[in-house]
Scaffold this motif. Structure first.
Motif, mmCIF file in Angstrom:
data_model
loop_
_atom_site.group_PDB
_atom_site.id
_atom_site.type_symbol
_atom_site.label_atom_id
_atom_site.label_comp_id
_atom_site.label_asym_id
_atom_site.label_seq_id
_atom_site.Cartn_x
_atom_site.Cartn_y
_atom_site.Cartn_z
ATOM 1 N N ALA A 53 7.491 -9.003 16.820
ATOM 2 C CA ALA A 53 6.427 -9.333 17.236
ATOM 3 C C ALA A 53 5.169 -9.211 16.451
ATOM 4 C CB ALA A 53 6.225 -8.937 18.465
ATOM 5 N N ASN A 54 4.112 -9.938 16.240
ATOM 6 C CA ASN A 54 3.013 -9.755 15.237
ATOM 7 C C ASN A 54 1.777 -9.624 16.042
ATOM 8 O OD1 ASN A 54 4.091 -10.972 12.385
ATOM 9 N ND2 ASN A 54 5.101 -11.949 14.017
ATOM 10 N N PHE A 55 1.262 -8.260 16.117
ATOM 11 C CA PHE A 55 0.037 -8.039 16.712
ATOM 12 C C PHE A 55 -1.136 -7.979 15.785
ATOM 13 C CE2 PHE A 55 2.874 -7.274 19.990
ATOM 14 C CZ PHE A 55 2.381 -7.388 21.340
ATOM 15 N N PHE A 56 -1.631 -8.920 14.918
ATOM 16 C CA PHE A 56 -2.568 -8.704 13.838
ATOM 17 C C PHE A 56 -3.662 -9.082 14.516
ATOM 18 C CE2 PHE A 56 1.114 -8.966 11.153
ATOM 19 C CZ PHE A 56 0.870 -8.263 10.092
ATOM 20 N N LEU A 57 -4.333 -8.064 15.113
ATOM 21 C CA LEU A 57 -5.537 -8.303 16.127
ATOM 22 C C LEU A 57 -6.623 -8.704 15.544
ATOM 23 C CD1 LEU A 57 -4.378 -5.186 18.266
ATOM 24 C CD2 LEU A 57 -3.994 -7.453 18.938
ATOM 25 N N GLU A 58 -7.130 -8.375 14.419
ATOM 26 C CA GLU A 58 -8.278 -8.949 14.049
ATOM 27 C C GLU A 58 -8.289 -10.485 13.670
ATOM 28 O OE1 GLU A 58 -10.657 -5.127 12.056
ATOM 29 O OE2 GLU A 58 -9.340 -5.994 10.731
ATOM 30 N N GLU A 59 -7.150 -11.129 13.754
ATOM 31 C CA GLU A 59 -6.762 -12.527 13.307
ATOM 32 C C GLU A 59 -6.462 -13.034 14.655
ATOM 33 O OE1 GLU A 59 -4.738 -11.428 9.417
ATOM 34 O OE2 GLU A 59 -3.439 -12.309 10.874
ATOM 35 N N ASN A 60 -6.916 -14.506 14.574
ATOM 36 C CA ASN A 60 -6.335 -15.375 15.721
ATOM 37 C C ASN A 60 -5.065 -15.868 15.580
ATOM 38 O OD1 ASN A 60 -6.402 -17.810 14.492
ATOM 39 N ND2 ASN A 60 -8.523 -18.287 14.621
ATOM 40 N N GLU A 61 -4.188 -16.452 16.411
ATOM 41 C CA GLU A 61 -2.770 -16.731 16.466
ATOM 42 C C GLU A 61 -2.562 -17.860 15.530
ATOM 43 O OE1 GLU A 61 -4.510 -19.416 19.885
ATOM 44 O OE2 GLU A 61 -4.703 -17.436 19.011
ATOM 45 N N THR A 62 -3.639 -18.524 14.785
ATOM 46 C CA THR A 62 -3.330 -19.435 13.827
ATOM 47 C C THR A 62 -3.320 -18.760 12.096
ATOM 48 O OG1 THR A 62 -5.483 -20.101 13.388
ATOM 49 C CG2 THR A 62 -4.011 -21.408 15.000
ATOM 50 N N VAL A 63 -3.910 -17.799 12.059
ATOM 51 C CA VAL A 63 -3.970 -17.202 10.748
ATOM 52 C C VAL A 63 -2.732 -16.483 10.407
ATOM 53 C CG1 VAL A 63 -5.265 -15.492 9.403
ATOM 54 C CG2 VAL A 63 -6.491 -16.888 11.142
ATOM 55 N N THR A 64 -2.311 -15.592 11.338
ATOM 56 C CA THR A 64 -1.084 -15.063 10.882
ATOM 57 C C THR A 64 0.082 -15.791 10.331
ATOM 58 O OG1 THR A 64 -1.633 -13.245 12.540
ATOM 59 C CG2 THR A 64 0.530 -12.926 11.398
ATOM 60 N N PRO A 65 0.388 -16.852 10.944
ATOM 61 C CA PRO A 65 1.588 -17.762 10.574
ATOM 62 C C PRO A 65 1.141 -18.232 9.411
ATOM 63 C CG PRO A 65 0.927 -18.294 13.002
ATOM 64 C CD PRO A 65 0.037 -17.301 12.432
ATOM 65 N N LEU A 66 -0.004 -18.731 9.095
ATOM 66 C CA LEU A 66 -0.665 -19.401 8.030
ATOM 67 C C LEU A 66 -0.262 -18.366 6.911
ATOM 68 C CD1 LEU A 66 -3.647 -21.462 8.724
ATOM 69 C CD2 LEU A 66 -1.456 -22.284 7.852
ATOM 70 N N ALA A 67 -0.356 -17.124 6.981
ATOM 71 C CA ALA A 67 -0.402 -15.975 6.037
ATOM 72 C C ALA A 67 0.971 -16.062 5.510
ATOM 73 C CB ALA A 67 -0.792 -14.776 6.546
ATOM 74 N N TYR A 68 2.001 -16.103 6.365
ATOM 75 C CA TYR A 68 3.428 -16.170 6.191
ATOM 76 C C TYR A 68 3.738 -17.524 5.509
ATOM 77 C CZ TYR A 68 3.874 -12.031 9.164
ATOM 78 O OH TYR A 68 3.362 -10.952 9.980
ATOM 79 N N MET A 69 3.164 -18.502 5.751
ATOM 80 C CA MET A 69 3.446 -19.897 5.027
ATOM 81 C C MET A 69 2.720 -19.814 3.472
ATOM 82 S SD MET A 69 2.504 -22.409 8.081
ATOM 83 C CE MET A 69 2.739 -23.936 7.175
#
Length: 171
Positions: A53-69
């Motif tokens: 589970a990814n709670f990167f709270l300063e990002e919205n839900e589209t940024v964290t997956p893009l970061a992994y991509m």
């Protein structure tokens, strides 16, 4: 235990213990978020069966997956966000496959980003959804969104950490 990608740290800790509670601390701007992203990315590549589970709270839900991509494509996140249309289709499909799984969860806009909501949701993720690893980035963001009590931010952070410790031991 869950191994770590860094040999020295892995040898010293013997990995991260299931049901453990770990805090990565460092000064502002030193790269804690980057380290946590690299860690999750490494797990996706090497231990894809882990539920994270990814709670990167300063990002919205589209940024964290893009970061992994972006890590998968070996390009900076900013470049991917600006020029995603320039990524060749096969590379995009490969990178998207990395994050398009039930083994990853990303926090959404609709989620109540306060201490009590986080604790309740972690309990649900562990007990019902059987997640192995919960990554919370920016605890101070949670406290700021919850509203600092009359006891002050430091005390509120301590109380939140105590709640996390309690839930870790209980579950």
């Amino acid at each position: 235990s869950i191994p770590l990608p860094w040999p020295g740290l892995n040898a010293g800790l013997s990995g991260l213990e299931y049901s453990g509670f770990y805090i990565f601390l460092a000064g502002t701007g030193t790269g804690k978020s980057t380290v946590l992203r690299e860690l999750v990315y490494w797990y996706r590549i090497n231990l894809p069966e882990l539920k994270i589970a990814n709670f990167f709270l300063e990002e919205n839900e589209t940024v964290t997956p893009l970061a992994y991509m972006a890590l998968e494509l070996n390009i900076p996140l900013g470049t991917l966000r600006r020029d995603i249309k320039d990524v060749p289709d096969l590379d995009y499909v490969r990178a998207k496959k990395l994050v398009d799984t039930d083994n990853l969860m990303f926090i959404g806009k609709e989620f109540g980003r306060n201490a009590d909501s986080i604790i309740s949701y972690i309990e649900y993720l562990v007990q019902v959804k059987h997640f192995d690893l919960i990554i919370i980035d920016h605890i101070s963001y949670i406290i700021g969104r919850s509203g600092v009590s009359k006891n002050g931010e430091r005390r509120d952070i301590d109380e939140f950490l105590y709640k996390l410790q309690d839930i870790t031991q209980r579950l």
